[in-house]
Write a protein that holds these residues in place. Structure first.
Motif, PDB file in Angstrom:
ATOM      1  N   PHE A   1     -27.663  -8.583  14.163  1.00 34.76           N
ATOM      2  CA  PHE A   1     -26.178  -9.274  14.031  1.00 34.76           C
ATOM      3  C   PHE A   1     -26.240 -10.658  13.285  1.00 34.76           C
ATOM      4  CE2 PHE A   1     -22.505 -11.756  14.691  1.00 34.76           C
ATOM      5  CZ  PHE A   1     -21.349 -10.350  14.017  1.00 34.76           C
ATOM      6  N   ASP A   2     -25.759 -11.062  12.245  1.00 35.22           N
ATOM      7  CA  ASP A   2     -25.472 -12.278  11.399  1.00 35.22           C
ATOM      8  C   ASP A   2     -24.269 -11.771  11.021  1.00 35.22           C
ATOM      9  OD1 ASP A   2     -27.061 -14.246  12.513  1.00 35.22           O
ATOM     10  OD2 ASP A   2     -29.293 -12.974  12.060  1.00 35.22           O
ATOM     11  N   VAL A   3     -23.513 -13.887  10.838  1.00 39.48           N
ATOM     12  CA  VAL A   3     -21.964 -13.528   9.688  1.00 39.48           C
ATOM     13  C   VAL A   3     -23.241 -15.263   8.774  1.00 39.48           C
ATOM     14  CG1 VAL A   3     -20.094 -14.044   9.847  1.00 39.48           C
ATOM     15  CG2 VAL A   3     -21.107 -12.996  12.125  1.00 39.48           C
ATOM     16  N   PHE A   4     -22.398 -15.155   7.583  1.00 40.79           N
ATOM     17  CA  PHE A   4     -22.551 -15.792   6.678  1.00 40.79           C
ATOM     18  C   PHE A   4     -21.596 -16.013   5.978  1.00 40.79           C
ATOM     19  CE2 PHE A   4     -26.395 -13.101   7.195  1.00 40.79           C
ATOM     20  CZ  PHE A   4     -27.035 -14.196   7.043  1.00 40.79           C
ATOM     21  N   TYR A   5     -21.465 -17.467   5.384  1.00 37.79           N
ATOM     22  CA  TYR A   5     -20.765 -17.725   4.296  1.00 37.79           C
ATOM     23  C   TYR A   5     -20.621 -17.996   2.963  1.00 37.79           C
ATOM     24  CZ  TYR A   5     -15.330 -19.098   2.634  1.00 37.79           C
ATOM     25  OH  TYR A   5     -14.381 -19.743   1.788  1.00 37.79           O
ATOM     26  N   GLN A   6     -20.701 -18.033   1.883  1.00 30.78           N
ATOM     27  CA  GLN A   6     -21.023 -18.138   0.554  1.00 30.78           C
ATOM     28  C   GLN A   6     -22.427 -18.663   1.100  1.00 30.78           C
ATOM     29  OE1 GLN A   6     -18.474 -21.973  -0.022  1.00 30.78           O
ATOM     30  NE2 GLN A   6     -16.910 -20.305  -0.380  1.00 30.78           N
TER      31      GLN A   6
ATOM     32  N   LEU B   1     -23.203 -18.623  10.114  1.00 28.61           N
ATOM     33  CA  LEU B   1     -21.727 -19.199  10.667  1.00 28.61           C
ATOM     34  C   LEU B   1     -23.017 -19.536  11.841  1.00 28.61           C
ATOM     35  CD1 LEU B   1     -18.862 -19.802  10.042  1.00 28.61           C
ATOM     36  CD2 LEU B   1     -18.879 -17.553  11.190  1.00 28.61           C
ATOM     37  N   LEU B   2     -22.745 -20.434  12.398  1.00 26.12           N
ATOM     38  CA  LEU B   2     -23.757 -21.281  13.979  1.00 26.12           C
ATOM     39  C   LEU B   2     -22.116 -20.902  14.692  1.00 26.12           C
ATOM     40  CD1 LEU B   2     -25.296 -23.759  12.630  1.00 26.12           C
ATOM     41  CD2 LEU B   2     -26.161 -21.203  12.431  1.00 26.12           C
TER      42      LEU B   2
ATOM     43  N   ASP C   1     -13.789 -20.946  20.797  1.00 26.36           N
ATOM     44  CA  ASP C   1     -15.130 -21.152  20.117  1.00 26.36           C
ATOM     45  C   ASP C   1     -15.083 -20.600  18.933  1.00 26.36           C
ATOM     46  OD1 ASP C   1     -15.546 -21.919  22.224  1.00 26.36           O
ATOM     47  OD2 ASP C   1     -17.358 -21.269  22.691  1.00 26.36           O
ATOM     48  N   ILE C   2     -14.525 -18.953  18.597  1.00 21.92           N
ATOM     49  CA  ILE C   2     -14.499 -18.243  17.834  1.00 21.92           C
ATOM     50  C   ILE C   2     -13.799 -19.167  16.304  1.00 21.92           C
ATOM     51  CG2 ILE C   2     -14.044 -15.828  15.863  1.00 21.92           C
ATOM     52  CD1 ILE C   2     -15.269 -14.651  18.737  1.00 21.92           C
ATOM     53  N   ARG C   3     -12.520 -19.278  17.436  1.00 21.98           N
ATOM     54  CA  ARG C   3     -11.318 -19.646  16.024  1.00 21.98           C
ATOM     55  C   ARG C   3     -11.927 -20.783  15.328  1.00 21.98           C
ATOM     56  NH1 ARG C   3      -6.795 -19.158  19.390  1.00 21.98           N
ATOM     57  NH2 ARG C   3      -5.892 -17.313  18.090  1.00 21.98           N
ATOM     58  N   SER C   4     -12.385 -21.953  16.450  1.00 21.04           N
ATOM     59  CA  SER C   4     -12.799 -23.382  15.540  1.00 21.04           C
ATOM     60  C   SER C   4     -14.478 -23.243  14.608  1.00 21.04           C
ATOM     61  CB  SER C   4     -13.596 -24.446  17.269  1.00 21.04           C
ATOM     62  OG  SER C   4     -13.960 -25.092  16.322  1.00 21.04           O
ATOM     63  N   THR C   5     -15.084 -22.098  14.644  1.00 23.55           N
ATOM     64  CA  THR C   5     -16.217 -21.886  13.677  1.00 23.55           C
ATOM     65  C   THR C   5     -15.373 -21.656  12.538  1.00 23.55           C
ATOM     66  OG1 THR C   5     -17.264 -21.154  16.045  1.00 23.55           O
ATOM     67  CG2 THR C   5     -18.220 -20.507  13.712  1.00 23.55           C
ATOM     68  N   LEU C   6     -14.519 -20.260  12.506  1.00 24.29           N
ATOM     69  CA  LEU C   6     -13.424 -19.989  11.794  1.00 24.29           C
ATOM     70  C   LEU C   6     -12.794 -21.044  10.550  1.00 24.29           C
ATOM     71  CD1 LEU C   6     -12.980 -17.125  12.932  1.00 24.29           C
ATOM     72  CD2 LEU C   6     -14.624 -16.967  10.827  1.00 24.29           C
TER      73      LEU C   6
END
Length: 264
Positions: free
Chosen positions: A135-140, A144-145, A195-200
């Protein structure tokens, strides 16, 4: 848009090039009389949006060629053009995007091109989520860390739920495989959600996360996910699935079994 046309008969190749040129005005077309020559072009770095290929050719068949092309360039769409109907079953076994019988008309090509994604950059304002394999998440184009591994796992779980809201208890059972008292559940989850909200928020995508009345969800409209595209019947997503789904997480094993059953 780059289009490959592959056929061992020179007259047919020239006719197909003319037909495709009339059907797709802005296309850069490259023709090949042998599958090997097309593979050489791929090895040199060319990545066609669409490949129109004959099936019965000397050296390497169109079916074998399609498999090799997809291994090198997974996003290339394969459309077979042939005079033999009996190859249709083999073509669809490798999940080709289309199958046309000769002679091919301009309208035939236009119809196939309706299903080719346009290069508009629409995904630039979405999170790109990879569920197949790890599982991984990317933006542009950048990963995403997340501050904590469990924060990333919670986000994966929300993706797995496809936008459905989950309760604190649902999360506790999935991520920690045990129940907890209500206050402990709430406090533990609050840390991960923050944590998730801060990352987003750091990438201007805070609206992806939905949190109301101790329930949490994600906004599917802001997600470009290989699993979601598979559910919608996207051929490229189906081809990308190799029998592995979120292998980082044990709770995802049931969904992997579901995907395999769905694809038959």
């Amino acid at each position: 848009m780059l289009i490959f046309i592959i056929d061992d008969e020179k007259s047919v190749l020239e006719e197909l090039e003319e037909t495709v040129g009339k059907a797709v005005n802005d296309a850069e077309i490259k023709t090949f009389s042998r599958g090997k020559y097309a593979l050489d072009a791929l090895e040199e770095g060319l990545r066609p949006n669409v490949v129109f290929s004959d099936i019965e050719m000397p050296g390497i068949s169109g079916i074998e060629l399609a498999v090799k092309i997809k291994n090198i360039s997974p996003s290339s769409r394969i459309v077979f053009i042939t005079g033999y109907e009996e190859y249709a079953i083999d073509a669809f076994k490798i999940k080709a995007h289309g199958y046309l019988l000769k002679p091919v008309s301009v309208d035939d090509i236009k119809h196939e091109m309706e299903y080719v994604p346009q290069e508009t950059g629409d995904t630039q304002d979405k999170l790109v989520v990879k569920c197949f394999g790890y599982f991984d998440v990317f933006y542009q184009g950048k990963p995403l860390l997340f501050a904590r591994n469990k924060s990333k796992e919670l986000f994966a779980y929300l993706i797995d739920r496809e936008g459905a809201a989950v309760t604190n208890g649902d999360v506790a059972l999935a991520l920690w495989q045990e129940g907890a008292d209500k206050d402990a559940e709430h406090n533990r989850l609050r840390v991960l959600v923050n944590d998730i909200r801060s990352t987003l928020r750091s990438i201007g995508m805070e609206e992806v996360l939905i949190r109301r009345h101790r329930q949490t969800a994600i906004n599917r409209e802001l997600i470009d996910c290989d699993y979601y595209r598979l559910l919608e019947g996207d051929i490229d997503a189906i081809n990308a699935y190799k029998g592995e789904y979120m292998i980082d997480y044990s709770w995802a094993e049931m969904k992997n079994a579901y995907i395999e059953e769905r694809l038959g």
